[in-house]
Design an enzyme around this catalytic site. Structure first.
Site, PDB file in Angstrom:
ATOM      1  N   LEU A  95       0.852  -1.195   0.000  1.00 34.02           N
ATOM      2  CA  LEU A  95       0.000   0.000   0.000  1.00 34.02           C
ATOM      3  C   LEU A  95       0.888   1.245   0.000  1.00 34.02           C
ATOM      4  O   LEU A  95       1.898   1.301   0.701  1.00 34.02           O
ATOM      5  CB  LEU A  95      -0.905  -0.024   1.232  1.00 34.02           C
ATOM      6  CG  LEU A  95      -1.880  -1.212   1.248  1.00 34.02           C
ATOM      7  CD1 LEU A  95      -2.555  -1.334   2.597  1.00 34.02           C
ATOM      8  CD2 LEU A  95      -2.917  -1.083   0.134  1.00 34.02           C
ATOM      9  N   HIS A 111       3.346  -9.822  10.899  1.00 35.52           N
ATOM     10  CA  HIS A 111       4.357 -10.419  10.030  1.00 35.52           C
ATOM     11  C   HIS A 111       4.997 -11.609  10.759  1.00 35.52           C
ATOM     12  O   HIS A 111       5.356 -11.495  11.936  1.00 35.52           O
ATOM     13  CB  HIS A 111       5.430  -9.371   9.691  1.00 35.52           C
ATOM     14  CG  HIS A 111       6.503  -9.921   8.813  1.00 35.52           C
ATOM     15  ND1 HIS A 111       6.322 -10.123   7.463  1.00 35.52           N
ATOM     16  CD2 HIS A 111       7.750 -10.353   9.092  1.00 35.52           C
ATOM     17  CE1 HIS A 111       7.426 -10.650   6.950  1.00 35.52           C
ATOM     18  NE2 HIS A 111       8.314 -10.795   7.908  1.00 35.52           N
ATOM     19  N   ASP A 143       4.135   1.456   7.332  1.00 36.73           N
ATOM     20  CA  ASP A 143       4.597   2.648   6.622  1.00 36.73           C
ATOM     21  C   ASP A 143       4.840   2.261   5.162  1.00 36.73           C
ATOM     22  O   ASP A 143       4.427   1.184   4.727  1.00 36.73           O
ATOM     23  CB  ASP A 143       5.823   3.278   7.309  1.00 36.73           C
ATOM     24  CG  ASP A 143       7.051   2.402   7.255  1.00 36.73           C
ATOM     25  OD1 ASP A 143       7.035   1.370   6.539  1.00 36.73           O
ATOM     26  OD2 ASP A 143       8.044   2.743   7.926  1.00 36.73           O
ATOM     27  N   ASP A 147       7.201  -4.282   5.521  1.00 36.41           N
ATOM     28  CA  ASP A 147       7.457  -4.882   6.840  1.00 36.41           C
ATOM     29  C   ASP A 147       8.452  -4.045   7.646  1.00 36.41           C
ATOM     30  O   ASP A 147       9.463  -4.552   8.159  1.00 36.41           O
ATOM     31  CB  ASP A 147       7.982  -6.324   6.670  1.00 36.41           C
ATOM     32  CG  ASP A 147       7.003  -7.186   5.893  1.00 36.41           C
ATOM     33  OD1 ASP A 147       5.794  -6.996   6.062  1.00 36.41           O
ATOM     34  OD2 ASP A 147       7.449  -8.041   5.119  1.00 36.41           O
TER      35      ASP A 147
HETATM   36  C1  GRF Z   1       0.190 -14.682   8.702  1.00 37.35           C
HETATM   37  O1  GRF Z   1       1.169 -15.604   9.053  1.00 37.35           O
HETATM   38  C2  GRF Z   1       0.743 -13.287   8.725  1.00 37.35           C
HETATM   39  O2  GRF Z   1       1.843 -13.140   9.549  1.00 37.35           O
HETATM   40  C3  GRF Z   1       1.164 -13.059   7.291  1.00 37.35           C
HETATM   41  O3  GRF Z   1       0.239 -13.749   6.527  1.00 37.35           O
HETATM   42  C4  GRF Z   1      -0.279 -14.842   7.260  1.00 37.35           C
HETATM   43  C5  GRF Z   1      -1.767 -14.787   7.120  1.00 37.35           C
HETATM   44  O4  GRF Z   1      -2.363 -15.961   7.581  1.00 37.35           O
HETATM   45  N1  GRF Z   1       1.238 -11.640   7.021  1.00 37.35           N
HETATM   46  P1  GRF Z   1      -3.947 -16.052   7.712  1.00 37.35           P
HETATM   47  O5  GRF Z   1      -4.536 -15.766   6.324  1.00 37.35           O
HETATM   48  O6  GRF Z   1      -4.390 -15.058   8.723  1.00 37.35           O
HETATM   49  O7  GRF Z   1      -4.206 -17.466   8.133  1.00 37.35           O
END
Ligand code: GRF
Length: 203
Positions: A95, A111, A143, A147
């Site tokens: 974004l 993340h 931001d 990440d």
């Molecule tokens: C999670 O592990 C998150 O950290 C990452 O994407 C994954 C999403 O998993 N950004 P879900 O779709 O919530 O099961």
């Protein structure tokens, strides 16, 4: 005042489910999920939202001439729902600053690594391949860099010798499912203050 929360997903949506459950079970959650949005009509997270009676919206890149046009539509859909907070729960699109300017310090992401280690879309596999003994999850404000924004909270997860991508990801998700709703709750209750990169949580 209850914050109006938009959740964006691209995949299975287990973190969205954890947020839905937190809103249902915690009277002090302070937020109401008013819309689940996705760039993919087939994201299973949208079905989870529908099952919980939450409005869903799909804004697909291929229906737009370019990325700014796609993002503009996405912003409009979230403004239509008067979202106060935007939660990225496995949303696989970047974004821009133009998007973020609508919700300053109000866009949050989870993340699956201990940032700044292992940024990007393959954080779990990258941690395994690197031979890390500890990884985890990071909840941070978003931001313009990938990440990268100010960190709200982190939890460590041990890497086991017999782990593969799937087993490690599952253990990280178990931790995320606690930490992410906790952090979204803090944001909904206006308990987060940002000073440069440092985040302070008000009592
Ligand atoms: C999670 O592990 C998150 O950290 C990452 O994407 C994954 C999403 O998993 N950004 P879900 O779709 O919530 O099961």
């Amino acid at each position: 005042m209850t914050a109006r929360v938009a959740v964006l997903v691209s995949g299975s949506g287990t973190n969205l489910q954890a947020l839905i459950d937190a809103e249902r079970d915690d009277p002090d959650f302070g937020g109401r999920i008013v819309v689940a949005g996705s760039d993919r009509a087939d994201a299973y997270g949208l079905q989870r939202a529908s099952a919980a009676g939450i409005d869903t919206v799909t804004v697909a890149m291929q229906d737009h001439p370019d990325r700014p046009a796609w993002e503009k539509t996405l912003v409009q859909r979230l403004l239509d729902q008067r979202a106060d907070v935007v939660v990225l729960a496995g949303f696989m699109k970047l974004l821009s600053g133009q998007f973020l300017a609508n919700w300053p310090d109000r866009v949050v992401n989870t993340h699956p690594s201990l940032l700044p280690a292992f940024r990007g879309a393959h954080a779990v596999a990258d941690a395994l391949a690197y031979g890390a003994k500890v990884t985890g999850c990071t909840v941070h404000l978003v931001d313009e860099q990938v990440d990268h924004g100010p960190i709200i909270a982190q939890r460590a997860v041990e890497v086991r010798e017999d782990d593969d991508d799937v087993t490690l990801q599952e253990r990280i998700k178990t931790v995320e499912h606690q930490l992410f709703p906790h952090c979204v709750k803090l944001l909904c209750n206006d308990r987060i203050r940002v000073d440069g990169r440092r985040v302070r949580v008000l009592d």
